[in-house]
Design a protein around this motif. Structure first.
Motif, PDB file in Angstrom:
ATOM      1  N   HIS A   1      -2.573   7.133   0.576  1.00 27.53           N
ATOM      2  CA  HIS A   1      -2.571   6.190  -0.545  1.00 27.53           C
ATOM      3  C   HIS A   1      -1.560   5.072  -0.330  1.00 27.53           C
ATOM      4  N   LEU A   2      -0.477   5.362   0.412  1.00 33.23           N
ATOM      5  CA  LEU A   2       0.516   4.320   0.655  1.00 33.23           C
ATOM      6  C   LEU A   2      -0.074   3.179   1.472  1.00 33.23           C
ATOM      7  N   MET A   3      -0.962   3.501   2.425  1.00 35.48           N
ATOM      8  CA  MET A   3      -1.590   2.442   3.210  1.00 35.48           C
ATOM      9  C   MET A   3      -2.388   1.507   2.311  1.00 35.48           C
ATOM     10  N   ILE A   4      -3.079   2.071   1.331  1.00 38.38           N
ATOM     11  CA  ILE A   4      -3.869   1.233   0.420  1.00 38.38           C
ATOM     12  C   ILE A   4      -2.951   0.320  -0.393  1.00 38.38           C
ATOM     13  N   GLY A   5      -1.868   0.887  -0.904  1.00 36.91           N
ATOM     14  CA  GLY A   5      -0.930   0.073  -1.675  1.00 36.91           C
ATOM     15  C   GLY A   5      -0.275  -1.009  -0.844  1.00 36.91           C
ATOM     16  N   LEU A   6       0.075  -0.690   0.392  1.00 38.66           N
ATOM     17  CA  LEU A   6       0.706  -1.681   1.274  1.00 38.66           C
ATOM     18  C   LEU A   6      -0.284  -2.767   1.672  1.00 38.66           C
ATOM     19  N   LEU A   7      -1.535  -2.384   1.964  1.00 41.20           N
ATOM     20  CA  LEU A   7      -2.558  -3.385   2.284  1.00 41.20           C
ATOM     21  C   LEU A   7      -2.724  -4.373   1.137  1.00 41.20           C
ATOM     22  N   ASP A   8      -2.700  -3.878  -0.094  1.00 38.20           N
ATOM     23  CA  ASP A   8      -2.840  -4.759  -1.256  1.00 38.20           C
ATOM     24  C   ASP A   8      -1.716  -5.785  -1.315  1.00 38.20           C
TER      25      ASP A   8
END
Length: 235
Positions: free
Chosen positions: A186-193
């Motif tokens: 989930h951190l990857m998704i938040g960082l991509l955003d």
């Protein structure tokens, strides 16, 4: 150097470039930016006494497995694709693989710090010596990653544009997604955003496995909450 969250409503400097760039370059650039952002965030978070042990451990574990997986897929799968079309870049890619090996040494040091075992009197927070050890190891990883990407991108981006067909990239990207370790994804998704425009992020997340797609809103909410804690705003 601290990277503040990017406002998705503000035009990004690379927007015009990304508009005509290949998907390979867009995905690689955003992945690299998440690595720059996350390694800096760990350095900053390790210096904050308020950040809980578990939050630091989660970000540390995410970084270690994702950085390793990223450069292993480059060495094993992407470099051979590029070399088939452009053997003249072999020396440059060999140099980048040597930098991957040096980064592994820094990642080993970061990974070896115990964050889930012994606890201080507070229980949920690191003591000063522990925070110093994490921060020192995190600085080495951050600096290694940023130096490496500064060397890699001038070689890799032109090679991706010139030599990797969309179908080749799509197959490579699917292999990467299928083999990515399930550690705090989930951190990857938040960082991509934070590092990409909404359109860029959507162009990546469209390839997520079908069972994951309905979970994206919850994953984004969890990432936002965890990133607030790491930045000292949610503890």
């Amino acid at each position: 150097m601290h990277h503040a969250p990017l406002d998705p409503k503000v035009s990004h400097p690379m927007d015009m470039k990304a508009g005509r760039d290949s998907q390979a370059v867009v995905e690689t650039r955003l992945t690299h930016e998440t690595h720059r952002l996350a390694t800096g965030l760990l350095v900053d978070a390790a210096g904050r006494p308020s950040v809980p042990r578990q939050a630091l451990a989660q970000l540390r574990d995410f970084l270690v497995v994702n950085l390793r997986h990223h450069h292993e897929t480059e060495d094993e799968w992407l470099w051979p694709l590029i070399l088939t079309a452009a053997p003249e870049v072999k020396r440059a890619l060999d140099d980048l693989s040597e930098e991957h090996e040096r980064l592994d040494i820094a990642l080993d040091r970061l990974a070896d710090i115990g964050l889930t075992g012994a606890k201080d009197h507070d229980g949920d927070h690191l003591n000063e010596d522990e925070r110093h050890a994490v921060r020192e190891a995190a600085v080495a990883v951050r600096d290694s990653v940023r130096d490496h990407l500064d060397h890699e991108e001038p070689v890799l981006f032109p090679a991706l544009r010139a030599h990797i067909a969309p179908a080749q990239w799509a197959e490579f990207a699917q292999r990467v997604i299928a083999t990515t370790p399930p550690v705090a994804g989930h951190l990857m998704i938040g960082l991509l955003d934070e590092v990409g425009t909404p359109a860029e992020v959507e162009s990546i997340l469209v390839n997520m496995p079908a069972p994951v797609k309905p979970l994206l809103p919850a994953l984004r909410d969890q990432a936002a909450a965890d990133l607030r804690v790491l930045r000292g705003a949610g503890s």
